[in-house]
Design a protein around this motif. Structure first.
Motif, short mmCIF file in Angstrom:
data_model
loop_
_atom_site.label_atom_id
_atom_site.label_comp_id
_atom_site.label_asym_id
_atom_site.label_seq_id
_atom_site.Cartn_x
_atom_site.Cartn_y
_atom_site.Cartn_z
N TYR A 1 0.83 -1.21 0.00
CA TYR A 1 0.00 0.00 0.00
C TYR A 1 0.86 1.26 0.00
CZ TYR A 1 -3.34 3.49 1.75
OH TYR A 1 -4.11 4.61 1.90
N PRO B 1 -2.77 0.41 6.02
CA PRO B 1 -3.42 -0.80 6.55
C PRO B 1 -2.39 -1.77 7.11
CG PRO B 1 -3.35 -0.87 4.16
CD PRO B 1 -2.87 0.49 4.56
N ASP C 1 -4.42 -4.44 -3.33
CA ASP C 1 -5.87 -4.41 -3.10
C ASP C 1 -6.52 -5.78 -3.29
OD1 ASP C 1 -5.60 -1.75 -2.61
OD2 ASP C 1 -6.65 -1.05 -4.39
N ASP D 1 -8.75 -3.90 7.11
CA ASP D 1 -8.53 -3.16 5.87
C ASP D 1 -7.41 -3.74 5.02
OD1 ASP D 1 -6.76 -2.40 7.86
OD2 ASP D 1 -6.67 -0.29 7.25
N ARG E 1 -10.85 -0.01 0.67
CA ARG E 1 -9.95 0.75 1.55
C ARG E 1 -10.66 1.87 2.31
NH1 ARG E 1 -5.58 -2.50 2.07
NH2 ARG E 1 -4.58 -2.94 0.07
N TYR F 1 -8.73 1.49 8.00
CA TYR F 1 -9.43 2.36 7.06
C TYR F 1 -9.05 3.83 7.32
CZ TYR F 1 -12.08 -2.01 6.58
OH TYR F 1 -12.44 -3.31 6.41
#
Length: 760
Positions: A45, A52, A488, A511, A617, A643
């Motif tokens: 990420y 997360p 993701d 998340d 997310r 989140y």
């Protein structure tokens, strides 16, 4: 239309339509605050804070002395076990970790710590070899474990380097490298009790090495030069061209590692039972080989999960990729494991990972990888460091280098990266539990293509607590450093203890995951049969943290007659998810027992359920159950954010869980309607067994309807003292109105706004 209201712990949020009536329009959201560095690696990420998952997921790789190069050595390590390559003028071979189990002597050593500590701890990760180390701690149950071998051509000598997993006294371990092919089988020197076709044998122990011509049993001069680096656990040997010069030939190499008898100046041969200074585990072998570990094992046996359906076969496993090695050592002949080294390539400095060739570096399929951990509690294996409850422990694999299993689909990676699936192993199993199975392959080959990783978890019984939990994220980070991932597309699954790990990690870090699949997974550490408390893992129950799965659908497979995981506990999980109005499916199978799914090896419906699910997310509504008693800050696993909420601090950290229910009107989306509970029946086909019937109950949501968009946030809080809202990700600005219902004084910070609200 009537609006459905979800409930958590008795708290109810007011409707957004009323709240928006008194709110101001949304202005320009604040810039995301710099309160957490984003990783520079695109496979993890990289968006605005909060990131997360725990900090350890984003930590840079630690220094690893065993993987370092000094002196003449330059090539980067392969880090895939059972593979070889030519790199920067060197030939490298990467061995398997913790596979130094010697020959299969049929009858085990009665003092074997692998069975005397707790037989249940390795019942489904038994070693094929039966050898045991001397009880002197200097051997650390791991002294002959080869990590890597290298050879390099120098101007006046040939250099060899051996890296071991454990090296506390170089004089206690010995290695013999067979060179060339004399065309006939003969005995290897120094009482190794092994045969081979090698023309020369290079034997090294401590600071001494000897090169012997096996044709005439003559020791060649000058003697090789030896240097030992205990920090890096590396032994380097240089053989002068005056004694032996391979020129540009292709040379056949074999390699074995064992223990050295300092008094007798020969290999230490295992007996029936280990003592303080002698190895055991020879069992019924009349002339036991001295080697514990063999190199150049390019086609080691993969596990066969179907064997779990027959109890006797469990006792002749291949979970540690040591089965072929154990057979060869029992036969006293290691010629089946050899490398053909082209010294012309070394002289010319040709780089060649030999993809697709025998012994080459695999590009896809099932494989074992090696990572350098940030944590080490010593060297080798500490069987006394067994885990098994909700408290933290480091696990039995205490060294810095840790293995894990990975499946890479043959299909090309999407332009934006593979998906990623964590597949956690069961209690008493190891990281190879799924290696080569249809389960692993099906998960990897689905949809866009997903990398499937199974961490070691520091041993067979870490329960993914403390260092075993950290190991999961170190594996994830290591995969992200070597392969392109799209963060993701991440899901989590696991069998038995791995199912508990899936409950645990998904509720702590919701998340990070798009979906969850648990297979006969207990809700808590150990046994939970409500209304009793879990045993031995008091405080480990994920039932209390299920509210965190608001945005994460879950599929649970359970066996009605499971002898190890009480059905009542898993049913309670399903009933709570149903009460919460969450998206779940609970499939109850029969007939069968705890290992039926593993032996059947068919997971088609679950693979379809996971699909190419994508993490949400920034959802408009967040529900979290926070339990800091499950945190271990010392190893970087703290769950205090998810989140667009971070910095969650409980009023009473030692008391009940903290509950957060937050809904932003800035998205212009209402809560989805919750469908009625559905019930059904089905049959699982396609596995080893003809069919397994099941009943099912589930709930789903309708598509969320549009709602008025306004600059308003609603909070319902229990046992929360402080939290931070990130307005930009919540689609709000710094002037947002914040409505809070709380049972204790709380401070609400708006990140980047220089604004804190206090609710008494």
């Amino acid at each position: 239309m009537a609006k459905h209201v979800l409930r958590a712990g008795g708290l109810v949020l007011a409707g957004l339509l009323q709240a928006c009536g008194s709110s101001t329009p949304i202005g320009t959201p604040p810039a995301p605050p710099d309160d957490g560095p984003a990783t520079s690696h695109a496979s993890l990420y990289t968006g605005p804070a909060p990131r997360p998952g725990p900090d350890i997921l984003y930590a840079p790789p630690p220094p690893a002395p065993q993987l370092e190069n000094t002196g003449v050595w330059q090539a980067p390590p392969i880090l895939i076990s059972g593979a070889s390559a030519y790199r920067r003028g060197e030939f490298l071979y990467q061995d398997f970790l913790y596979d130094d189990h010697g020959a299969n002597g049929v009858l085990p050593d009665l003092t074997d710590p692998r069975s005397t500590v707790d037989i249940s701890d390795n019942l489904f990760s038994r070693t094929a070899g039966t050898y045991t180390y001397p009880q002197d701690p200097i051997y650390a149950h791991n002294a002959a474990d080869l990590v890597e071998f290298r050879v390099r051509a120098l101007a006046d000598a040939t250099a060899f380097r051996f890296t071991l997993n454990t090296l506390q006294d170089a004089e206690r371990v010995a290695l013999t490298l067979g060179l060339g092919d004399r065309g006939s089988v003969g005995a290897m020197p120094h009482g190794a009790n092994m045969q081979g076709r090698a023309r020369w044998a290079l034997t090294v122990h401590g600071n001494t090495a000897e090169l012997r011509d096996l044709n005439d049993d003559r020791v060649l001069e000058p003697a090789p030069r030896v240097s030992v680096d205990l920090l890096r656990r590396q032994i380097e040997v240089q053989v002068a061209h005056a004694a032996w010069h391979p020129q540009r030939e292709r040379m056949r190499l074999t390699l074995g590692a064992g223990l050295w008898d300092r008094a007798a100046q020969r290999y230490l041969v295992p007996g029936t039972t280990a003592s303080t200074d002698a190895p055991g585990g020879a069992g019924l072998l009349p002339n036991p080989a001295a080697f514990f570990n063999l190199g150049f094992r390019y086609n080691e046996t993969l596990p066969d999960v179907a064997l779990l359906l027959g109890v006797p076969e469990v006792l002749i496993p291949s979970w540690w990729r040591d089965q072929a090695q154990a057979r060869a050592l029992a036969d006293g002949d290691f010629d089946a494991f050899a490398a053909e080294v082209d010294f012309g390539k070394l002289a010319d400095g040709i780089d060649d990972d030999m993809p697709g060739q025998p012994g080459g570096v695999p590009q896809s399929g099932p494989m074992n990888r090696i990572l350098a951990s940030r944590f080490a509690a010593g060297q080798g294996i500490d069987y006394a460091a067994t885990c098994g409850d909700a408290s933290g422990c480091i696990g039995i694999l205490v060294g810095q280098l840790q293995p894990y299993a990975l499946y890479v689909p043959a299909k090309a990676a999407p332009s934006d990266g593979y998906g990623f699936t964590l597949l956690l192993h069961a209690l008493a199993a190891n990281y190879n539990q799924y290696l080569g199975s249809r389960h692993q392959q099906g998960l990897g080959d689905r949809g866009r293509g997903h990398l499937v990783a199974t961490p070691a978890g520091r041993g067979p019984n870490g329960w993914y607590v403390e260092t075993a939990e950290a190991d999961v994220f170190e594996v994830w980070a290591d995969v992200a450093r070597h392969y392109p991932l799209h963060p993701d597309y991440t899901v989590i699954s696991g069998y038995s203890m791995g199912g508990y790990g899936s409950f645990r990690l998904a509720t702590r870090y919701p998340d990070l995951f798009a979906k969850v699949h648990t297979v006969v997974g207990p809700p808590a550490v150990g046994i939970w049969a409500p209304p009793l408390q879990p045993s031995p893992g008091a405080g480990s129950n994920t039932y209390e943290t299920l509210p965190s799965l608001y945005n994460v659908p879950i599929l649970m497979w359970v066996m009605a007659t499971d002898e190890l995981v009480p059905y009542s506990g898993t049913l309670y999980q399903a009933l709570e998810l149903d009460r919460l109005g969450y998206r779940y499916r609970f499939d109850t199978f029969a007939p069968g027992e705890h290992l039926t799914f593993a032996g059947n090896d068919e997971y088609g419906p679950a693979i379809d359920f996971l699909g190419d699910a994508r993490v949400d997310r920034d959802p408009p509504r967040i529900r979290l159950a926070v339990d800091p008693q499950k945190d271990y800050p010392a190893v970087g696993v703290v769950a205090d954010h998810a989140y667009w909420i971070s910095g969650i601090r409980l009023q009473d950290p030692q008391g009940a869980r903290g509950l957060v229910d937050a809904r932003s009107a800035g998205f212009g989306i209402d809560d989805a309607l919750v469908a009625d509970t559905r019930y059904g029946v089905g049959v699982l086909r396609g596995g080893t067994l003809p069919a397994i019937a099941y009943t099912s109950q589930s709930r789903d949501w309708s598509t969320a309807a549009a709602a008025p968009t306004c600059n308003h946030l609603q909070l319902n809080l229990q046992n929360i003292a402080e939290l931070t809202i990130h307005p930009a990700r919540a689609r709000l600005d710094c002037g947002a109105t914040v409505e809070a219902l709380t049972d204790t004084p709380v401070q609400v910070h708006l990140a980047g706004c220089d604004r804190t609200l206090t609710y008494p």
